[in-house]
Design an enzyme around this catalytic site. Structure first.
Site, mmCIF file in Angstrom:
data_model
loop_
_atom_site.group_PDB
_atom_site.id
_atom_site.type_symbol
_atom_site.label_atom_id
_atom_site.label_comp_id
_atom_site.label_asym_id
_atom_site.label_seq_id
_atom_site.Cartn_x
_atom_site.Cartn_y
_atom_site.Cartn_z
ATOM 1 N N THR A 127 33.864 38.012 41.331
ATOM 2 C CA THR A 127 34.937 37.506 40.470
ATOM 3 C C THR A 127 35.226 36.023 40.695
ATOM 4 O OG1 THR A 127 36.585 38.290 42.074
ATOM 5 C CG2 THR A 127 36.034 39.760 40.242
ATOM 6 N N UNK A 128 34.292 35.331 41.313
ATOM 7 C CA UNK A 128 34.450 33.891 41.526
ATOM 8 C C UNK A 128 33.435 33.153 40.654
ATOM 9 N N PRO A 129 33.835 32.662 39.469
ATOM 10 C CA PRO A 129 32.895 32.015 38.546
ATOM 11 C C PRO A 129 32.076 30.873 39.149
ATOM 12 C CG PRO A 129 34.944 32.496 37.407
ATOM 13 C CD PRO A 129 35.182 32.805 38.859
ATOM 14 N N PHE A 141 30.950 30.587 42.070
ATOM 15 C CA PHE A 141 29.926 31.221 42.908
ATOM 16 C C PHE A 141 28.846 31.874 42.052
ATOM 17 C CE2 PHE A 141 28.473 35.186 44.972
ATOM 18 C CZ PHE A 141 27.799 34.642 46.055
#
Length: 269
Positions: free
Chosen positions: A132-134, A136
């Protein structure tokens, strides 16, 4: 200097960058709101999704926590690499590829340590992040290229950590079809399942092994990850320490480090 004095000093150091991050999110929300209004007035179908702000009380808590993690991290450039406890995440093919290319059978949740994957002769590139970390996930294709190009001289490890933007927390606004929707991890099984969800969408080279942080987030705390971070371990020491994500998460620096130290050997291979 007393503990209270140290805490106060760290707080004073964090405050300026914390407020600058909040200002950035406020500007981001303003731009997105303006775009949303324009699309609404033009009766565009793109306005069907619900608009959500990035600058929320939950978001501010997460940002503050991320700066605290960075400030109190154990990892230091040139010093011993923390040997954090992690658990195996099996690959979609059902195995884990060792540094020599052999397939090893692993089971989700099998306990191990981060430095178990380090070799005395080869550097270990460790990439921390979550689905959920764009910033990354957007860099995962570039990370895969690094693995493919330098797997002959270096080992690679992806460490799946706590969700940056869980759907039941500080969720990412926008089209949900473009992002992962993962809730906060309640147990180790949830975390391993989220890692599998990431691997199903992004096919990493078999030379990259995958583990998940324990539910006490000991790897996240030791390496001050918060959202994403990359580092290189060589001979049990931190040879390269990337900056705090998202703004200082930079795989190009990792590429330059590998090219500087191993470009000749890669050409020979």
């Amino acid at each position: 200097m007393g503990i209270l004095s140290v805490d106060l000093l760290i707080t004073l150091q964090i405050l300026p960058v914390f407020f600058s991050n909040c200002l950035f999110l406020a500007l981001y929300d303003s731009v997105i709101l303006l775009k949303h209004v324009v699309l609404l007035l033009s009766r565009s179908k793109s306005t069907r999704g619900q608009w959500r702000r990035m600058l929320t009380s939950e978001g501010m808590r997460c940002i503050w926590k991320s700066f605290l993690l960075d400030a109190y991290k154990q990892v230091k450039l040139g010093e011993d690499a923390p040997n954090s406890s992690v658990v195996h995440v099996s690959s979609p093919e059902g195995g884990d590829t060792s540094g020599n290319g052999a397939q090893e059978k692993t089971v989700d949740g099998t306990e191990c340590h981060l430095l178990d994957f380090a070799s005395p002769e080869r550097p270990l590139v460790v990439n921390f992040g979550s689905a959920t970390u764009p910033p990354f996930t957007n860099q995962l294709p570039a990370f895969s290229k690094l693995v493919e190009e330098f797997s002959s001289v270096a080992d690679f490890l992806l460490v799946y950590i706590d969700e940056a933007h869980p759907s039941d927390g500080w969720a990412v606004p926008g089209d949900s079809s473009l992002f992962f929707e993962v809730k906060k991890h309640r147990n180790q099984e949830d975390r391993c399942a989220a890692a599998h969800q990431l691997l199903e969408r992004f096919s990493l080279p078999p030379q990259c092994r995958v583990v998940a942080d324990r539910m006490d987030n000991n790897a996240n705390v030791a390496y001050g990850v918060a959202f994403e971070r990359v580092c290189i371990v060589q001979r049990q020491k931190i040879a390269y320490l990337g900056g705090k994500g998202p703004f200082f998460y930079n795989l190009q620096e990792v590429r330059r480090w590998l090219e500087k130290n191993f470009s000749k050997r890669u050409k020979l291979d």
